[in-house]
Every structure is written in C-alpha cells, then in structure tokens.
Write a protein that holds these residues in place. Structure first.
Motif, mmCIF file in Angstrom:
data_model
loop_
_atom_site.group_PDB
_atom_site.id
_atom_site.type_symbol
_atom_site.label_atom_id
_atom_site.label_comp_id
_atom_site.label_asym_id
_atom_site.label_seq_id
_atom_site.Cartn_x
_atom_site.Cartn_y
_atom_site.Cartn_z
ATOM 1 N N MET A 1 -42.776 -12.569 54.507
ATOM 2 C CA MET A 1 -41.365 -12.395 54.863
ATOM 3 C C MET A 1 -40.878 -11.025 54.393
ATOM 4 N N LEU A 2 -40.246 -10.289 55.283
ATOM 5 C CA LEU A 2 -39.626 -9.016 54.937
ATOM 6 C C LEU A 2 -38.118 -9.187 54.950
ATOM 7 N N HIS A 3 -37.486 -8.932 53.818
ATOM 8 C CA HIS A 3 -36.038 -9.010 53.703
ATOM 9 C C HIS A 3 -35.443 -7.625 53.959
ATOM 10 N N VAL A 4 -34.571 -7.541 54.934
ATOM 11 C CA VAL A 4 -33.815 -6.318 55.196
ATOM 12 C C VAL A 4 -32.386 -6.599 54.758
ATOM 13 N N VAL A 5 -31.931 -5.877 53.745
ATOM 14 C CA VAL A 5 -30.650 -6.186 53.110
ATOM 15 C C VAL A 5 -29.730 -4.982 53.194
ATOM 16 N N LYS A 6 -28.528 -5.222 53.711
ATOM 17 C CA LYS A 6 -27.529 -4.150 53.775
ATOM 18 C C LYS A 6 -26.367 -4.486 52.852
ATOM 19 N N ILE A 7 -25.940 -3.501 52.056
ATOM 20 C CA ILE A 7 -24.767 -3.687 51.207
ATOM 21 C C ILE A 7 -23.737 -2.601 51.500
ATOM 22 N N GLY A 8 -22.497 -2.917 51.236
ATOM 23 C CA GLY A 8 -21.435 -1.943 51.455
ATOM 24 C C GLY A 8 -20.113 -2.489 50.977
ATOM 25 N N GLY A 9 -19.060 -1.905 51.487
ATOM 26 C CA GLY A 9 -17.723 -2.385 51.136
ATOM 27 C C GLY A 9 -17.428 -2.243 49.659
ATOM 28 N N LYS A 10 -16.635 -3.171 49.152
ATOM 29 C CA LYS A 10 -16.207 -3.128 47.757
ATOM 30 C C LYS A 10 -17.346 -3.478 46.806
ATOM 31 N N LEU A 11 -18.411 -4.043 47.343
ATOM 32 C CA LEU A 11 -19.520 -4.448 46.489
ATOM 33 C C LEU A 11 -20.072 -3.269 45.691
ATOM 34 N N ILE A 12 -20.218 -2.118 46.341
ATOM 35 C CA ILE A 12 -20.780 -0.945 45.686
ATOM 36 C C ILE A 12 -19.861 -0.434 44.577
ATOM 37 N N GLU A 13 -18.563 -0.625 44.741
ATOM 38 C CA GLU A 13 -17.593 -0.101 43.775
ATOM 39 C C GLU A 13 -17.318 -1.052 42.620
ATOM 40 N N ASP A 14 -17.660 -2.325 42.786
ATOM 41 C CA ASP A 14 -17.388 -3.337 41.771
ATOM 42 C C ASP A 14 -18.609 -3.460 40.862
ATOM 43 N N GLU A 15 -18.466 -3.066 39.615
ATOM 44 C CA GLU A 15 -19.606 -3.024 38.685
ATOM 45 C C GLU A 15 -20.260 -4.391 38.514
ATOM 46 N N PHE A 16 -19.434 -5.442 38.392
ATOM 47 C CA PHE A 16 -19.977 -6.788 38.192
ATOM 48 C C PHE A 16 -20.717 -7.273 39.437
ATOM 49 N N LEU A 17 -20.084 -7.121 40.604
ATOM 50 C CA LEU A 17 -20.718 -7.565 41.844
ATOM 51 C C LEU A 17 -22.006 -6.802 42.119
ATOM 52 N N LEU A 18 -21.969 -5.503 41.883
ATOM 53 C CA LEU A 18 -23.155 -4.690 42.133
ATOM 54 C C LEU A 18 -24.287 -5.089 41.188
ATOM 55 N N ASP A 19 -23.956 -5.345 39.945
ATOM 56 C CA ASP A 19 -24.972 -5.775 38.991
ATOM 57 C C ASP A 19 -25.576 -7.111 39.402
ATOM 58 N N THR A 20 -24.723 -8.038 39.868
ATOM 59 C CA THR A 20 -25.200 -9.330 40.363
ATOM 60 C C THR A 20 -26.140 -9.139 41.544
ATOM 61 N N PHE A 21 -25.722 -8.297 42.469
ATOM 62 C CA PHE A 21 -26.562 -8.043 43.638
ATOM 63 C C PHE A 21 -27.914 -7.470 43.242
ATOM 64 N N LEU A 22 -27.916 -6.435 42.424
ATOM 65 C CA LEU A 22 -29.163 -5.750 42.074
ATOM 66 C C LEU A 22 -30.141 -6.696 41.387
ATOM 67 N N LYS A 23 -29.652 -7.549 40.503
ATOM 68 C CA LYS A 23 -30.518 -8.504 39.821
ATOM 69 C C LYS A 23 -31.116 -9.505 40.804
ATOM 70 N N ASN A 24 -30.304 -9.972 41.750
ATOM 71 C CA ASN A 24 -30.803 -10.929 42.736
ATOM 72 C C ASN A 24 -31.736 -10.267 43.749
#
Length: 255
Positions: A1-24
C-alpha cells in the motif's frame, strides 16, 4: 500500500495539530509520499512584503513577485521545516519541488476567462513515475511542496491538492493507493459552526447536487473525485488524529 498524503490549511500553522500529524504520518505502515501546501503562511509573508494575495474561485493569482514569495515559502521554509521534523522522528525524507530530479513537470495554465499567471497544470505524463518510485524503493519518503516546473527553466505555482491527486493516479500503476487529504477538521462539515457535523461519506452526485461546501474546499473535492474516477482505490478527507488509526471520524469519498 502506498499512502499519498496531502496537508495544508491551518494544520501547518497549528503546532499541536502539526505535531499530531507528523507523529501519525511517521507511524503509517507501507510506502508514503507527503505533499504540502502553505497558502496561509504565504499570504502572511506576502502582506509583510507589501503584496496582497488575490484568490479567485479558491485559487491564487500568481504574478512574478507572488511566485517568488511562494517559492521562498513552499520550497524553502515550510518544506525544510517538515523534513527536519520528520527526520527527528526517524523518517528518512527528501524535501522536493517538482523541478528536483525532474519528478513533476507541468504546463502553464492557458488563459481562458481568468489569467492565473505563473500557475501549472498537469497532464497524464506529468509525474516521473520511474524515478519517484526509485526513491521510495530506497526507503526515502518524498516530501513535495506546491512548486513544479515546465522543463523550460520556469517554476510554477501548482495546487497541492492537484499534485496529490496526480501522484496518486500515476503511482497506482505500481502500487495500491490510499489518498488522504488531511486538514484541521474531522471531515467535510454539514455546518461550519459545528465541528462534529461531518459527513462520514460523500458521493460525487451529492457533491455537485447540493454544492454545500465553502469555496476553499471545492478544488480539494474536485481533485479527490478525479482521482477516484481515474482508479485510485480509496480517498478520504480527515483530521490528523485519524490518519494512523481506524477511527471512523473522517469523510470517505466514493463515486
């Protein structure tokens, strides 16, 4: 399985959300590719430099000065910050634009009713499948910003949702694909004032029948449904907390 993941919006600017995303994202099993936007940060930087962004139908008008700011933002600070954060977690990454390794070519958008400026569009041969897959086989995770090139020496601003869609479509010839559009909401909302009012499923007919989504979401959904039509197996829109787990708080798209 190849996961293609796109992020943007406020996610990149929100330190907590971005940290959650990167860990997952780091925990995702299988091959993976990350594509990021950063339009909000680019707009802030533009204003600091005395430039005021113009958005038409959810897409940025890109003159030469604006393009320079986008390159600095997308291919510079944002891209390398994401790479450094993933490397800290133990993910071997390569921060890339489409020009690097000639991995993604685009053509400047033809002028119809609106002149979008230095903006790239794709065709079926835009993604260099062979070389991109070679990087993945070497256990690198490509991290693409929203800058491509036309193979004539010109860089072009390219919608990150579109890049994700075309990478998914192209790479499905090699691996089974799951395309994730990850942002700060739990999915597509029925009511913008209610964070829990997300749709669990949306099909193509309902999207075009009701037109219930705010302007910035339209390009994302158009690209998502296009990927499904071209044979991508699974496409969803979700919050970073749902990326690694099997939680159902996401919006699954289907035809």
């Amino acid at each position: 399985m190849l996961h293609v993941v796109k992020i943007g919006g406020k996610l990149i600017e929100d330190e907590f959300l971005l940290d959650t995303f990167l860990k997952n994202f780091h925990k995702l099993r299988g091959s993976k590719i990350l594509i990021h936007g950063g339009g909000k940060y680019a707009s802030i930087l533009s204003k600091r430099l005395g430039l005021y962004p113009k958005i038409v139908k959810g897409r940025r008008i890109t003159n030469m000065k604006t393009l320079e700011v986008l390159i600095m933002s997308y291919a510079g600070l944002l891209n390398k910050a994401l790479v450094a954060s993933l490397e800290k977690l133990g993910t071997s990454t390569l921060g890339l634009s489409g020009a690097d390794g000639n991995l993604i070519q685009s053509i400047r958008r033809y002028v119809k009713s609106i002149d979008y400026g230095h903006v790239g569009d794709f065709n079926k041969e835009s993604v260099n499948i062979k070389d991109l897959y070679s990087l993945i086989q070497l256990n690198y995770v490509p991290v693409f910003c929203a800058i491509t090139h036309d193979a004539k020496g010109h860089l072009l601003n390219t919608n990150a949702d579109t890049i994700a869609s075309y990478i998914a479509i192209s790479m499905k010839e090699i691996e089974e694909i799951c395309l994730h559009y990850c942002f700060e909401k739990r999915g597509i909302l029925r009511n913008l004032e209610d964070a829990n009012s997300y749709y669990t499923k949306i099909n193509f007919d309902n999207f075009y029948k009701f037109r219930i989504f705010y302007q910035g979401m339209i390009p994302k959904l158009e690209n998502a449904f296009y990927a499904l039509k071209k044979g991508v197996r699974k496409v969803n829109i979700l919050h970073p907390s749902s990326l690694f787990c099997r939680r159902k708080d996401k919006t699954l798209l289907y035809l």
